[in-house]
Design a protein around this motif. Structure first.
Motif, PDB file in Angstrom:
ATOM      1  N   UNK A  66     -60.573   2.010 -18.147  1.00 49.34           N
ATOM      2  CA  UNK A  66     -61.978   2.198 -17.763  1.00 49.34           C
ATOM      3  C   UNK A  66     -62.897   1.363 -18.649  1.00 49.34           C
ATOM      4  N   UNK A  67     -62.605   1.320 -19.947  1.00 49.49           N
ATOM      5  CA  UNK A  67     -63.413   0.508 -20.866  1.00 49.49           C
ATOM      6  C   UNK A  67     -63.295  -0.978 -20.506  1.00 49.49           C
ATOM      7  N   UNK A  68     -62.086  -1.415 -20.167  1.00 49.02           N
ATOM      8  CA  UNK A  68     -61.895  -2.812 -19.765  1.00 49.02           C
ATOM      9  C   UNK A  68     -62.698  -3.124 -18.508  1.00 49.02           C
ATOM     10  N   UNK A  69     -62.653  -2.225 -17.540  1.00 49.76           N
ATOM     11  CA  UNK A  69     -63.377  -2.466 -16.296  1.00 49.76           C
ATOM     12  C   UNK A  69     -64.886  -2.482 -16.514  1.00 49.76           C
ATOM     13  N   UNK A  70     -65.374  -1.582 -17.352  1.00 52.05           N
ATOM     14  CA  UNK A  70     -66.814  -1.532 -17.593  1.00 52.05           C
ATOM     15  C   UNK A  70     -67.330  -2.784 -18.290  1.00 52.05           C
ATOM     16  N   UNK A  71     -66.465  -3.430 -19.064  1.00 55.91           N
ATOM     17  CA  UNK A  71     -66.908  -4.641 -19.760  1.00 55.91           C
ATOM     18  C   UNK A  71     -66.702  -5.908 -18.927  1.00 55.91           C
ATOM     19  N   UNK A  72     -65.679  -5.946 -18.073  1.00 55.90           N
ATOM     20  CA  UNK A  72     -65.371  -7.182 -17.345  1.00 55.90           C
ATOM     21  C   UNK A  72     -65.625  -7.114 -15.849  1.00 55.90           C
ATOM     22  N   UNK A  73     -65.565  -5.926 -15.245  1.00 54.98           N
ATOM     23  CA  UNK A  73     -65.677  -5.734 -13.785  1.00 54.98           C
ATOM     24  C   UNK A  73     -64.588  -6.487 -13.023  1.00 54.98           C
ATOM     25  N   UNK A  74     -63.419  -6.627 -13.639  1.00 52.72           N
ATOM     26  CA  UNK A  74     -62.293  -7.339 -13.030  1.00 52.72           C
ATOM     27  C   UNK A  74     -61.231  -6.311 -12.647  1.00 52.72           C
TER      28      UNK A  74
END
Length: 107
Positions: free
Chosen positions: A80-88
């Motif tokens: 979730x943290x990765x998605x919130x920062x990259x939207x990938x």
């Protein structure tokens, strides 16, 4: 339940499903949803996804486990943290699975 009752149940549930899902197509523009309902329906897919994913992350053998020893929960938070920062999205899946695999081995 007899075979007749089983088939009757299947047929009636099929008809009910078809009627409810096709009602907006059959009625067309005759039915207008209020703006508040339309706004609320925008959140339905996210709410459904959360209702499916959250129990899988937080439950271990049917018991709630919100601790640092739950690899699924930690991998979910990391993804979730990765998605919130990259939207990938594809990267989120890869990072989540990599984190889960690594944490499962480590913990």
């Amino acid at each position: 339940m007899s075979a007749l009752e089983t088939w009757l149940t299947i047929i009636l549930l099929t008809v009910a499903t078809i009627l409810t899902r096709s009602s907006f197509f059959l009625l067309g523009h005759a039915v207008k949803l209020p703006p508040k309902v339309q706004h609320a329906l925008r959140y339905a897919p996210a709410a459904a996804l959360a209702a499916i994913v959250a129990p899988d992350l937080a439950l271990v053998d049917g018991a709630l486990q919100l601790s640092w020893t739950n690899p699924k929960l930690l991998a979910g938070v990391g993804a979730a943290a990765f998605f919130l920062t990259t939207r990938h999205l594809l990267g989120t899946i890869i990072v989540g699975m990599a984190l889960y695999s690594l944490l499962r081995v480590m913990l």
